[in-house]
Scaffold this motif. Structure first.
Motif, PDB file in Angstrom:
ATOM      1  N   PRO A 319       0.802  -1.224   0.000  1.00 32.85           N
ATOM      2  CA  PRO A 319       0.000   0.000   0.000  1.00 32.85           C
ATOM      3  C   PRO A 319       0.837   1.277   0.000  1.00 32.85           C
ATOM      4  O   PRO A 319       0.339   2.340  -0.376  1.00 32.85           O
ATOM      5  CB  PRO A 319      -0.827  -0.117   1.283  1.00 32.85           C
ATOM      6  CG  PRO A 319      -0.802  -1.570   1.634  1.00 32.85           C
ATOM      7  CD  PRO A 319       0.513  -2.080   1.148  1.00 32.85           C
ATOM      8  N   LEU A 322       0.971   3.223  -3.352  1.00 35.62           N
ATOM      9  CA  LEU A 322      -0.191   3.899  -3.917  1.00 35.62           C
ATOM     10  C   LEU A 322       0.083   5.391  -4.059  1.00 35.62           C
ATOM     11  O   LEU A 322       0.795   5.989  -3.241  1.00 35.62           O
ATOM     12  CB  LEU A 322      -1.418   3.677  -3.032  1.00 35.62           C
ATOM     13  CG  LEU A 322      -1.909   2.232  -2.920  1.00 35.62           C
ATOM     14  CD1 LEU A 322      -3.057   2.136  -1.927  1.00 35.62           C
ATOM     15  CD2 LEU A 322      -2.318   1.683  -4.275  1.00 35.62           C
ATOM     16  N   CYS A 326      -5.065   8.174  -2.621  1.00 36.29           N
ATOM     17  CA  CYS A 326      -5.039   6.811  -2.079  1.00 36.29           C
ATOM     18  C   CYS A 326      -3.781   6.593  -1.244  1.00 36.29           C
ATOM     19  O   CYS A 326      -3.814   5.965  -0.191  1.00 36.29           O
ATOM     20  CB  CYS A 326      -5.111   5.783  -3.203  1.00 36.29           C
ATOM     21  SG  CYS A 326      -6.761   5.561  -3.914  1.00 36.29           S
ATOM     22  N   ARG A 332      -5.863   3.239   3.417  1.00 38.63           N
ATOM     23  CA  ARG A 332      -5.247   2.636   2.238  1.00 38.63           C
ATOM     24  C   ARG A 332      -4.968   1.150   2.408  1.00 38.63           C
ATOM     25  O   ARG A 332      -5.047   0.390   1.430  1.00 38.63           O
ATOM     26  CB  ARG A 332      -3.959   3.379   1.855  1.00 38.63           C
ATOM     27  CG  ARG A 332      -2.831   3.303   2.866  1.00 38.63           C
ATOM     28  CD  ARG A 332      -1.639   4.147   2.426  1.00 38.63           C
ATOM     29  NE  ARG A 332      -0.575   4.152   3.409  1.00 38.63           N
ATOM     30  CZ  ARG A 332      -0.510   4.981   4.450  1.00 38.63           C
ATOM     31  NH1 ARG A 332      -1.478   5.868   4.628  1.00 38.63           N
ATOM     32  NH2 ARG A 332       0.487   4.916   5.302  1.00 38.63           N
ATOM     33  N   GLN A 336      -7.390   0.315  -0.423  1.00 34.33           N
ATOM     34  CA  GLN A 336      -6.441   0.335  -1.538  1.00 34.33           C
ATOM     35  C   GLN A 336      -7.010   0.905  -2.833  1.00 34.33           C
ATOM     36  O   GLN A 336      -6.266   1.103  -3.789  1.00 34.33           O
ATOM     37  CB  GLN A 336      -5.823  -1.049  -1.809  1.00 34.33           C
ATOM     38  CG  GLN A 336      -4.871  -1.497  -0.726  1.00 34.33           C
ATOM     39  CD  GLN A 336      -3.884  -2.568  -1.153  1.00 34.33           C
ATOM     40  OE1 GLN A 336      -3.393  -3.298  -0.328  1.00 34.33           O
ATOM     41  NE2 GLN A 336      -3.573  -2.669  -2.410  1.00 34.33           N
TER      42      GLN A 336
END
Length: 376
Positions: A319, A322, A326, A332, A336
């Motif tokens: 994550p 990202l 996001c 997140r 996600q």
């Protein structure tokens, strides 16, 4: 540097494989991911190749396997593949449009060991569903399929793809699922790929409408707990919304803390490449059916090897990679964002989710705006 090699990240278990057996279908759905056709596509896995792929998957994992298409029941060897899968895997499901299912076929589906049948209904009436599916009589045929499956004791769920055309029919379709005493109601949010890309501008919900629909669904999830299992797919922000609704109503999350990853497991949002993968009719492996990035092919490598070694999968499992809001979002890890929707809109599967109106506290990125209509 102390000379000690960094410990590699642990590969997460493969929980779910969506296996597209064929492109062939008897319908012409407006939003079809697979761009279905009348005949089998060139290069589809043979029976022997499909059976070999199933054995190789099981050598590395025991995921839920969902047999899908196109319309998988159009394959003459469908039950050969289905019986092989149910003999290998603990949980096997079938995704079908239901129009080909009669009493005899329903009995054969159950006898083959299929544990759940998902039937696509995009409205509670022929007018809405038939317009989506491109065939007059599709609704009545699907209803006959559902009733045949229920008569032989099959576990049945309804799969609905939500767009501007049918969003107002959500309550009626849920009522129909309850009336039919079905086991699950799964709502799919349109991803602009395949035929869905051609209608996306006119059919896709706005981010705000997307949010409102998911809040309604979350409320129903709590209201109908114990009567029907409700789930949103291709809508990872649903898991944020579920927690917001649970906090406001001071309730526990349905399925939270349950062991394993069965049909009713409550996990988290986008699992593409981190818990889920897609196996195409020609053996290509993708993070999900809506994210058309090929990371390998089971004709050349075992799926387990691809699962462990793909760089795309590694990126999707982190994550911290990202981008946009996001990447800044406190949800997140839980959510996600939909990586397929980000890719379809921007060409970057790590970009921010374009259909989520939620803005993290303190985020000042481009185009940011407060989220309205959430269940805080």
């Amino acid at each position: 540097m102390n000379g000690t090699a960094a410990k590699p990240a642990e590969t997460p278990p493969l929980r779910l494989v969506f296996w597209e057996l064929t492109a062939r279908c008897n319908l012409r759905c407006r939003h079809c991911r697979a761009e279905a056709q009348e005949d089998a596509a060139a290069g589809e896995l043979t029976t022997a190749e499909a059976l070999d792929a199933a054995r190789n998957i099981r050598a590395d994992a025991d995921p839920i396997v969902v047999l899908t298409g196109g319309e998988p029941l159009t394959r003459t060897d469908f039950f050969d593949i289905a019986r092989a899968c149910t003999g290998l895997f603990s949980r096997v499901a079938l995704a079908t449009n239901g129009t080909l299912v009669d009493d005899g076929l329903a009995h054969e589906i159950v006898s083959a060991g299929i544990q759940r049948v998902g039937i696509s209904l995009d409205g509670a009436s022929p007018e809405i569903h038939d317009a989506f599916r491109g065939l007059p009589g599709a609704f009545d045929a699907a209803m006959r399929g559902i009733q045949a499956l229920r008569r032989v004791g099959a576990s049945v769920q309804v799969n609905m793809t939500v767009t501007r055309y049918n969003r107002d029919d959500l309550p009626r379709l849920l009522d129909l699922a309850l009336e039919l005493r079905l086991d699950a109601f799964h709502v799919f949010m349109l991803v602009p790929v395949g035929c869905g890309a051609e209608i996306s501008d006119e059919a896709r919900l706005t981010p705000e409408d997307f949010e409102h629909a998911l809040v309604w669904l979350a409320e129903k999830t709590f209201d109908l707990r114990g009567r029907i299992q409700i789930k949103a797919t291709c809508a990872p922000q649903y898991y944020r919304i579920m927690r917001e609704v649970a906090r406001r109503r001071q309730l526990d999350l349905p399925g939270a803390g349950s062991a394993g990853h069965g049909m009713h497991a409550f996990t988290r949002g986008c699992l593409a490449g981190s818990g889920v993968c897609f196996l195409s009719r020609t053996g290509d492996v993708q993070p999900c059916g809506y994210l058309p990035i090929v990371v390998g092919n089971v004709r050349r490598r075992r799926l387990g090897e691809i699962w462990r070694e793909s760089e795309v999968f590694a990126a999707l499992r982190d994550p911290r990679r990202l981008e946009g809001k996001c990447g800044a979002c406190g949800y997140r890890v839980l959510c996600q964002g939909c990586r397929a929707r980000a890719y379809a809109v921007t060409g970057n599967y790590l970009a921010e989710e374009p259909d989520c109106p939620y803005v993290p506290d303190g985020y000042g990125g481009p185009g940011g705006r407060p989220c309205r209509g959430t269940a805080r």
